[in-house]
Scaffold this motif. Structure first.
Motif, mmCIF file in Angstrom:
data_model
loop_
_atom_site.group_PDB
_atom_site.id
_atom_site.type_symbol
_atom_site.label_atom_id
_atom_site.label_comp_id
_atom_site.label_asym_id
_atom_site.label_seq_id
_atom_site.Cartn_x
_atom_site.Cartn_y
_atom_site.Cartn_z
ATOM 1 N N GLY A 1 0.797 -1.218 0.000
ATOM 2 C CA GLY A 1 0.000 0.000 0.000
ATOM 3 C C GLY A 1 0.828 1.266 0.000
ATOM 4 O O GLY A 1 2.058 1.233 -0.061
ATOM 5 N N ASN A 2 0.125 2.384 0.086
ATOM 6 C CA ASN A 2 0.742 3.712 0.112
ATOM 7 C C ASN A 2 0.327 4.470 1.364
ATOM 8 O O ASN A 2 -0.826 4.414 1.789
ATOM 9 N N ASP A 3 1.292 5.209 1.912
ATOM 10 C CA ASP A 3 1.099 6.060 3.081
ATOM 11 C C ASP A 3 0.911 7.487 2.578
ATOM 12 O O ASP A 3 1.859 8.121 2.126
ATOM 13 N N ILE B 1 0.504 10.965 19.515
ATOM 14 C CA ILE B 1 -0.185 10.253 18.423
ATOM 15 C C ILE B 1 -1.191 11.158 17.712
ATOM 16 O O ILE B 1 -2.082 10.674 17.005
ATOM 17 N N SER B 2 -1.063 12.473 17.893
ATOM 18 C CA SER B 2 -1.900 13.389 17.119
ATOM 19 C C SER B 2 -1.097 14.634 16.786
ATOM 20 O O SER B 2 -0.064 14.915 17.394
ATOM 21 N N ARG B 3 -1.582 15.389 15.799
ATOM 22 C CA ARG B 3 -0.996 16.669 15.435
ATOM 23 C C ARG B 3 -2.123 17.694 15.355
ATOM 24 O O ARG B 3 -3.208 17.395 14.863
ATOM 25 N N VAL C 1 1.034 10.539 11.766
ATOM 26 C CA VAL C 1 1.216 9.714 10.589
ATOM 27 C C VAL C 1 1.655 8.286 10.920
ATOM 28 O O VAL C 1 1.221 7.333 10.264
ATOM 29 N N TRP C 2 2.491 8.099 11.947
ATOM 30 C CA TRP C 2 2.942 6.742 12.232
ATOM 31 C C TRP C 2 1.843 5.883 12.853
ATOM 32 O O TRP C 2 1.724 4.696 12.538
ATOM 33 N N HIS D 1 7.625 -1.116 14.258
ATOM 34 C CA HIS D 1 6.867 -2.356 14.091
ATOM 35 C C HIS D 1 7.052 -3.341 15.232
ATOM 36 O O HIS D 1 6.222 -4.244 15.404
ATOM 37 N N CYS D 2 8.130 -3.194 15.982
ATOM 38 C CA CYS D 2 8.414 -4.153 17.052
ATOM 39 C C CYS D 2 8.204 -3.566 18.447
ATOM 40 O O CYS D 2 8.310 -4.292 19.443
ATOM 41 N N VAL D 3 7.920 -2.271 18.524
ATOM 42 C CA VAL D 3 7.658 -1.640 19.829
ATOM 43 C C VAL D 3 6.307 -0.915 19.800
ATOM 44 O O VAL D 3 5.382 -1.285 20.529
ATOM 45 N N ILE D 4 6.179 0.105 18.968
ATOM 46 C CA ILE D 4 4.951 0.909 18.967
ATOM 47 C C ILE D 4 3.754 0.086 18.502
ATOM 48 O O ILE D 4 2.686 0.103 19.135
#
Length: 647
Positions: free
Chosen positions: A49-51, A204-206, A225-226, A265-268
């Motif tokens: 996919g695309n981000d 986790i927000s902007r 975004v993450w 991918h391994c923590v958050i």
């Protein structure tokens, strides 16, 4: 279908720039795994996919005078075109601007918020605009972003925070218990070290821009975004909009991502899933980078090689093979045009391509183009058979993420052992000699074994070389499934049906005659075809005078003796009568039985400077047309006699 699919994902890509071959490396690796599992009969769900929600994406759209959504639509078309040309067999392509994704993001946010792990606050810290990441000072060696080498800027804004610090121990426990595996081991050790250093809550927000998914509890904020991007792995399979589908497909069996984003991918990501009460992905594989002559590719450095620079000229298999054969998938690799050309010519054009061409040529020449029926196998035949039967189990071990690293390079090295074994088998058994001696039953067996070996190679190469695999199987007259082949057909010898007609041989991988090179000051690659076209329009001489032509001394010669030069299947030592005897080394061995050459009147360039080839002094060159198995000698007839000059 019933049962859980084998679920493979890659990272979704920022659309502020088109992918380079480092990006393609990840997709190719995941595609090989997906194709191999389909070969094994598994139901596979392969997601890419695309981000599209990012400050940088919005900036790029504005720079082009486009609405962000319109820009993202255009880039999605471009990305999809590239992946299809590379034959990436994804089953779904998620875009973070889709409604199904927004529904999943808001549903997951709500779930974590209800669990008490999201709270409002003010962020003060360092932020890298290029990778859109918040950093702690201790994570910035030399005070610069480890990915971009730029100094993050201080940032202060109202945000919502995720209580990541609560999940250090649960994540460590999940890793140690094997509920989430991290490969290769170096990535696992990095994550454990990060957990030991302690985790801090993350924003986790902007609230300072609006290109993103609104928070369900505060529409003035958009999801960071993450957090947004990571949710793609569950949004595509139904979370928040089709929970029955989600429960059937999730968890992911393998997340294939770059080594620079394994901490996300391994923590958050595991922390988000644990907070929402969802299962963890079973594995995260952090692959290495691809460098260009030792230097990381970057738009700013102008050293980017695009996938289509290669695919549009040499085909998708060429890039796929080079990237996976040259380097271990978990390590950093290096791309150079010189190595690419050498690997292509040696492995694809010479070893595999010539094997197919020579076997098909002999079947057409000696058996009217039909697969002959074999008789009993001798020791050499059985050795080739056993080699082929060992291919699938050994390749399976290399490509089983449950057993260890994804060792694509080891699998390909093992396959090429069989390719070379097959070429040696043809050399040692000498079908041309068997035909000359009238040993027709033995010739049938040899030709069948060589063709059956090609069937094994065509099937096992399907995950790696999907284009060439299909062409190979079609040319040998294989009537079974080819896209994908079946694993069961790799477990038994003798599946190729005698009597099937083979095709006229067409080169799988035409040899690259000249190395491509990078055009100075640009990312475009000048191909050999372009260079030839440029030469045609330049002042380079294309014609020679009659005097210049007469400098080439072309003579008639009769071949008195012909024999193979040891340890090569191509070179022959010829003893010639040109009025006087002369020795010439000629590359005719793949096209002709040496015995068939004796007595022929050929044309020789007689005044070439003598040179030593394999220790033999060669005094001229025999003229021929074509390549490989398709060579045709330039011969003369009539009253011409040895030593006569062509005029």
């Amino acid at each position: 279908m019933s049962g859980k699919p084998f679920f493979i994902t890659t990272a979704i890509d920022y659309v502020n720039n088109l992918p380079h071959i480092g990006t393609a490396y990840e997709k190719i690796g995941a595609d090989v795994l997906a194709r191999f599992r389909r070969l094994e009969g598994d139901e596979v769900f392969f997601l890419m996919g695309n981000d599209e929600h990012s400050v940088n994406v919005k900036k790029e759209a504005q720079a082009r005078g486009l609405d962000p959504q319109r820009y993202c639509d255009q880039m999605a078309d471009a990305f999809l075109s590239i992946w299809r040309k590379l034959r990436i067999s994804f089953d779904d392509f998620i875009r973070t601007t889709e409604a199904r994704h927004a529904a999943a993001v808001q549903a997951l946010f709500t779930k974590i918020h209800q669990a008490g792990d999201i709270y409002p606050g003010k962020y003060r810290g360092l932020y890298c605009d290029s990778c859109e990441t918040f950093y702690r000072e201790k994570d910035l060696p030399g005070g610069v972003c480890p990915q971009h080498g730029t100094q993050p800027r201080p940032l202060e804004e109202d945000n919502y925070f995720f209580a990541l610090s609560r999940y250090a121990q649960p994540i460590r426990q999940a890793i140690e218990e094997g509920r989430i595996r991290i490969l290769p081991d170096i990535r696992r050790n990095e994550i454990l070290s990060l957990l030991d250093s302690g985790l801090e809550d993350i924003s986790i927000s902007r609230s300072t821009f609006d290109w993103g998914i609104p928070l369900p509890i505060e529409p003035r904020h958009v999801v960071y975004v993450w957090f947004d991007a990571l949710v793609n792995y569950i949004s595509a399979v139904g979370y928040g909009w089709d929970m029955d589908r989600f429960r059937r497909i999730w968890p992911a069996d393998v997340h294939v991502v770059g080594k620079d984003i394994t901490r996300f991918h391994c923590v958050i990501w595991p922390a988000m899933l644990l907070a929402a009460g969802l299962e963890l992905p079973r594995m995260v594989f952090g692959h290495g980078f691809v460098y260009l002559k030792g230097e990381k590719m970057s738009k700013s450095l102008g050293n980017i090689v695009r996938p289509l620079d290669i695919v549009d000229v040499y085909g998708s298999d060429a890039l796929r093979y080079y990237l996976l054969r040259e380097t271990a998938f978990g390590s950093d690799g290096n791309f150079t045009w010189e190595n690419f050309t050498e690997r292509f010519n040696r492995d694809l054009a010479n070893d595999l391509g010539n094997l197919l061409q020579r076997v098909l040529t002999m079947i057409r020449r000696y058996r009217d183009g039909r697969i002959p029926a074999p008789s009993s196998l001798d020791e050499e035949d059985r050795a080739l058979r056993d080699d082929c039967l060992g291919l699938y189990p050994e390749v399976r071990t290399c490509l089983d993420p449950g057993r260890g690293d994804l060792d694509f390079h080891v699998a390909l090295a093992r396959i090429w052992e069989t390719v070379r074994h097959a070429n040696q088998y043809v050399d040692h058994t000498g079908p041309w000699s068997l035909h000359k001696k009238g040993l027709e039953e033995r010739l049938n067996t040899v030709l069948y074994c060589a063709a059956e070996c090609l069937r094994f190679l065509g099937a096992i190469l399907y995950p790696f070389l999907p284009e060439g695999s299909g062409k190979l199987l079609a040319q040998i007259g294989w009537a079974g499934p080819a896209d994908p082949p079946r694993a069961e057909d790799l477990l038994a010898w003798g599946k190729l049906q005698p009597g099937n007609r083979v095709a006229s041989p067409e080169p799988l991988y035409p040899r690259i005659s000249d190395s491509p090179r990078q055009t100075p000051g640009a990312s475009h690659v000048e191909t050999p075809q372009e260079r030839a076209a440029a030469a045609a329009g330049s002042n380079a001489p294309e014609e020679i005078s009659l005097d210049e032509f007469h400098r080439v001394d072309l003579r008639v010669a009769r071949i008195l003796e012909a024999e193979r030069i040891p340890k090569t299947d191509k070179l022959l030592r010829l003893r010639l009568d040109m009025g006087k005897e002369r020795t010439v080394v000629a590359g005719l061995g793949r096209a002709f039985d040496p015995a068939d050459l004796v007595g022929r009147l050929v044309v020789v360039a007689a005044n070439l400077k003598p040179t030593r080839i394999r220790g033999i002094l060669s005094e001229g060159m025999v003229l021929a047309a074509g390549e490989g198995e398709a060579l045709a000698l330039v011969t003369v007839s009539g009253p011409a006699k040895p030593g006569d000059r062509l005029r």
